[in-house]
Design a protein around this motif. Structure first.
Motif, PDB file in Angstrom:
ATOM      1  N   ARG A 127       0.845  -1.210   0.000  1.00 11.07           N
ATOM      2  CA  ARG A 127       0.000   0.000   0.000  1.00 11.07           C
ATOM      3  C   ARG A 127       0.874   1.252   0.000  1.00 11.07           C
ATOM      4  NH1 ARG A 127      -2.307   3.656   3.649  1.00 11.07           N
ATOM      5  NH2 ARG A 127      -1.028   2.820   5.338  1.00 11.07           N
ATOM      6  N   LEU A 130       2.383   1.725  -3.475  1.00  8.60           N
ATOM      7  CA  LEU A 130       1.455   2.288  -4.460  1.00  8.60           C
ATOM      8  C   LEU A 130       1.398   3.808  -4.358  1.00  8.60           C
ATOM      9  CD1 LEU A 130      -1.565  -0.200  -4.393  1.00  8.60           C
ATOM     10  CD2 LEU A 130      -0.102   0.323  -6.361  1.00  8.60           C
ATOM     11  N   ASP A 134       2.781   6.445  -7.142  1.00  7.92           N
ATOM     12  CA  ASP A 134       1.904   7.458  -7.721  1.00  7.92           C
ATOM     13  C   ASP A 134       2.580   8.831  -7.705  1.00  7.92           C
ATOM     14  OD1 ASP A 134      -0.489   8.427  -8.841  1.00  7.92           O
ATOM     15  OD2 ASP A 134      -1.249   8.993  -6.873  1.00  7.92           O
ATOM     16  N   GLU A 280       2.692  -0.959 -10.524  1.00  9.99           N
ATOM     17  CA  GLU A 280       1.418  -0.602  -9.900  1.00  9.99           C
ATOM     18  C   GLU A 280       0.462  -1.788  -9.907  1.00  9.99           C
ATOM     19  OE1 GLU A 280      -2.249   2.614 -10.409  1.00  9.99           O
ATOM     20  OE2 GLU A 280      -0.702   2.428 -11.962  1.00  9.99           O
ATOM     21  N   ALA A 281       0.383  -2.482 -11.043  1.00  3.78           N
ATOM     22  CA  ALA A 281      -0.524  -3.625 -11.131  1.00  3.78           C
ATOM     23  C   ALA A 281      -0.125  -4.714 -10.145  1.00  3.78           C
ATOM     24  CB  ALA A 281      -0.540  -4.156 -12.557  1.00  3.78           C
ATOM     25  N   LEU A 283       1.624  -4.421  -7.296  1.00  2.05           N
ATOM     26  CA  LEU A 283       1.374  -3.996  -5.919  1.00  2.05           C
ATOM     27  C   LEU A 283      -0.113  -4.001  -5.607  1.00  2.05           C
ATOM     28  CD1 LEU A 283       3.957  -1.062  -5.702  1.00  2.05           C
ATOM     29  CD2 LEU A 283       4.115  -3.275  -4.538  1.00  2.05           C
ATOM     30  N   SER A 284      -0.925  -3.619  -6.584  1.00  2.00           N
ATOM     31  CA  SER A 284      -2.376  -3.585  -6.377  1.00  2.00           C
ATOM     32  C   SER A 284      -2.925  -4.971  -6.094  1.00  2.00           C
ATOM     33  CB  SER A 284      -3.074  -2.986  -7.605  1.00  2.00           C
ATOM     34  OG  SER A 284      -2.710  -1.637  -7.779  1.00  2.00           O
ATOM     35  N   ARG A 285      -2.371  -5.976  -6.752  1.00  2.11           N
ATOM     36  CA  ARG A 285      -2.852  -7.342  -6.528  1.00  2.11           C
ATOM     37  C   ARG A 285      -2.554  -7.817  -5.113  1.00  2.11           C
ATOM     38  NH1 ARG A 285      -1.223  -7.989 -12.018  1.00  2.11           N
ATOM     39  NH2 ARG A 285       0.862  -8.685 -11.386  1.00  2.11           N
ATOM     40  N   VAL A 287      -2.362  -5.619  -2.412  1.00  2.00           N
ATOM     41  CA  VAL A 287      -3.222  -4.830  -1.523  1.00  2.00           C
ATOM     42  C   VAL A 287      -4.654  -5.325  -1.583  1.00  2.00           C
ATOM     43  CG1 VAL A 287      -4.161  -2.541  -1.098  1.00  2.00           C
ATOM     44  CG2 VAL A 287      -1.752  -2.798  -1.685  1.00  2.00           C
ATOM     45  N   THR A 288      -5.145  -5.605  -2.789  1.00  2.00           N
ATOM     46  CA  THR A 288      -6.519  -6.087  -2.981  1.00  2.00           C
ATOM     47  C   THR A 288      -6.471  -7.350  -3.821  1.00  2.00           C
ATOM     48  OG1 THR A 288      -7.256  -3.790  -2.991  1.00  2.00           O
ATOM     49  CG2 THR A 288      -8.859  -5.457  -3.687  1.00  2.00           C
ATOM     50  N   GLU A 290      -7.215 -10.631  -5.907  1.00  2.42           N
ATOM     51  CA  GLU A 290      -8.377 -11.118  -6.639  1.00  2.42           C
ATOM     52  C   GLU A 290      -8.889 -12.373  -5.948  1.00  2.42           C
ATOM     53  OE1 GLU A 290      -6.986 -11.724 -10.563  1.00  2.42           O
ATOM     54  OE2 GLU A 290      -6.580  -9.597 -10.934  1.00  2.42           O
TER      55      GLU A 290
END
Length: 633
Positions: A127, A130, A134, A280-281, A283-285, A287-288, A290
């Protein structure tokens, strides 16, 4: 607290405007001070550029001044970015450059947090990654490379929902550069620019600054966050630089799902590193995750931070109005007894994270040490619940501008006081609101302090919360225990709500007991401490009663800040202990008051004790009991 030098210490006024309160920290280029802007009556951070040589040559002085201007220019170009510390101005005082920056209340940097609390969970590091990514991407799009991404340059602070580490900010663009900007370079070609152990290999060998180099430094930083030490940490700076160029990073032991991302970011060859969108993709996986990959990506409990198992306390019952001014003044102050001045922790275990402190970094660290990840999780959904309701909620735009859940049939106006009925714990979910026309009868839970216009209902849903956070920041920094809440119109009610989101400031744990900010009238008596704010000047009628007066005229004391007492301290005990706590945690000398003439005072009321927050309002007054005049502070 670090003591200031004879030429730049506490109490000095810079450029006829900024009163230095205390030093927040030091770095390679100078010191960062907490300062009071006497013109705008708010706190800012001032970065003082310090020369290593007490008598620098003209070339070095010119280079340092030029670098300060460049830092301000680069950072100011990212003004308004949610993950970059705002730079307001750059000025020269007595021939030295100073940078005026946003003061991030309650902040701790990632290095100190990990040193004191231990490694973070992989998902928490992701998190943070990310947010920093940004910020870096925004700079890269403008051609600005940061060149010094490291744990000490990442600040974690309470966010708009009150989560202790919810707000993530990249700071210190002091050595940033625009490679293609045509600007003068202010570092020698023979000097490595950056921090050993966090430099990209190509930078350590003299290559140009690139986005890929910043991403390598980000990988080192996230490695530190999850492992508790850098991937190339060695006994000397030279050994670290050598390891960056010649050796592979130590295998990560606690990284879990973050491990593969770190491995890619730490590739020696910049061409093989992931791009910003790819990072980003990934790290996003984490944090959240699938749904179908959750079993693969959930973090091992062994890699959770030490505080991950702490649960938040149950929400206290809402406090009633209580008798007016009950216990407002501590008995010891009324008796003329003052605690000795000192410097200690501002916040005791269990503080609500929205409290804004005006103290040195060591106190903030102790405050962070008292917070829990459980509180982060408990408060993390406040904004989403209010600002991201389904747009179809509503029973007719003109009758219900904000939808049936909120329940108001008329749009909110500036200064409206409201009563809030939360569906569950306070600050969770969408509150049902009711107007309190007198701002006293409820007592009110909060007040409309700003509005955030929008071009459409969809824009209001997406941006209303963040805009309210920005528009209410100044007033929230002056109060002890409040949050910002966005009341967003529905699609059907957008026009009836005058095409804008209403920005409330509400009590974090209970009512605010009256008007806030400029809505308060001079001469009004305080019945509780909840709507006292920093820099208020008070006229004391008795040990249980004080009124708001103009600071330009005679007054008995002035509010400097707030502190907290332990959860086991009773209200009766607080009335005798609060003076000493204020003298220790918010000493007047840190605000430029002569300790031989001024002393600490305090005010308490039952509201914070009923809600469990136990905060105390700390003031300054003359030791001889005389009145204070004009702009003495």
């Amino acid at each position: 607290m670090h003591s200031g030098s004879p030429t730049s210490g506490v109490g000095r006024v810079i450029a006829g405007r900024y009163l230095l309160l205390n030093r927040l920290g030091s770095g390679g280029m100078g010191h960062v001070w907490l300062a009071h802007d006497q013109r705008l009556a708010c706190e800012v951070a001032l970065k003082e550029i310090v020369f290593r040589d007490p008598e620098p040559t003209g070339d070095e002085r010119e280079a340092r001044v030029a670098r300060a201007r460049a830092e301000a220019r680069h950072a100011a170009g990212l003004r308004g970015h949610p993950h970059v510390v705002t730079v307001h101005d750059v000025l020269e005082h007595e021939g030295l450059p100073w940078i005026v920056m946003e003061y991030v209340s309650g902040a701790v940097d990632l290095r100190d947090l990990v040193e004191r609390r231990g490694p973070l969970a992989p998902a928490e590091c992701a998190r943070i990654g990310l947010a920093v990514l940004d910020a870096l991407t925004a700079g890269h799009e403008r051609g600005v490379m940061h060149r010094d991404v490291k744990p000490a340059n990442i600040l974690l602070a309470p966010d708009r929902s009150g989560a202790p580490y919810g707000r993530i900010l990249l700071t210190d663009y002091g050595i940033s550069v625009q490679p293609d900007g045509g600007e003068t370079r202010y570092t020698l070609a023979s000097v490595l620019v950056g921090t050993s152990g966090y430099l990209a290999p190509e930078r350590a060998t003299g290559g140009p600054p690139t986005p890929a180099a910043d991403l390598f430094s980000l990988g080192c930083t996230l490695y530190y966050g999850v492992e508790g030490r850098g991937p190339f940490e060695r006994e000397s700076h030279l050994a670290e630089v050598t390891a960056v160029v010649m050796e592979e990073p130590r295998p990560a032991q606690r990284a879990g799902a973050l491990g593969p991302v770190l491995q890619k970011l730490l590739e020696k060859d910049p061409v093989r590193r992931p791009s910003a969108p790819e990072a980003e993709a990934a790290l996003s996986r984490i944090v959240t995750p699938e749904p179908d990959s959750f079993a693969r990506t959930q973090t091992d409990l062994g890699s959770q931070p030490p505080w991950a198992g702490v649960s938040p306390p149950p929400p206290p019952p809402p406090p009633g109005p209580g008798p007016a001014a009950e216990g407002l003044r501590s008995d010891s102050l009324g008796a003329g007894s003052f605690g000795s001045s000192g410097f200690g922790p501002v916040v005791v275990p269990g503080p609500p994270p929205a409290t804004h402190r005006r103290s040195g970094l060591p106190r903030v660290l102790r405050a962070v040490a008292a917070a829990s990840l459980g509180l982060v999780l408990a408060l993390g959904g406040v904004w989403y619940a209010v600002a991201h309701r389904a747009s179809g909620d509503g029973d007719g735009g003109s009758k219900s501008p904000y939808g049936s859940a909120v329940g108001l049939t008329v749009p909110l106006k500036d200064g409206d006081c409201v009563l809030a009925d939360w569906p569950g714990a306070r600050l969770q979910g969408t509150p049902r609101l009711k107007l309190d026309p007198t701002c006293t009868s409820g007592p009110p839970d909060g007040q409309v302090m700003a509005f955030a216009p929008a071009a459409s209902a969809d824009e209001a849903r997406k941006l209303g919360a963040a805009r309210c956070e920005e528009r209410t920041q100044e007033i929230r920094e002056r109060l002890a225990d409040v949050h910002s809440v966005a009341v967003v119109p529905t699609d059907a009610g957008f026009e009836a709500a005058n095409r804008r989101t209403a920005c409330l400031v509400v009590g974090a744990h209970g009512p605010v007991y009256g008007p806030l900010g400029d809505n308060r009238k001079l001469g009004t008596s305080f019945t509780h401490t909840e709507n006292m704010q920093r820099r208020d000047c008070l006229r004391t009628q008795s040990v249980r009663s004080a009124s708001l007066v103009a600071c330009s005229g005679p007054h008995d004391e002035q509010v400097l800040g707030f502190t907290r007492l332990g959860k086991d301290v009773t209200f009766a005990e607080a009335r005798t202990e609060s003076d000493a706590a204020c003298a220790r945690d918010v000493p007047p000398r840190d605000y430029g008051f002569d300790p031989s003439a001024y002393a600490s005072g305090s005010w308490t009321s039952q509201g914070p004790w009923k809600s469990g927050t136990h905060f105390v309002v700390c003031t300054v007054r003359k030791q001889n009991g005389g009145t204070m005049e004009g702009d003495e502070s």
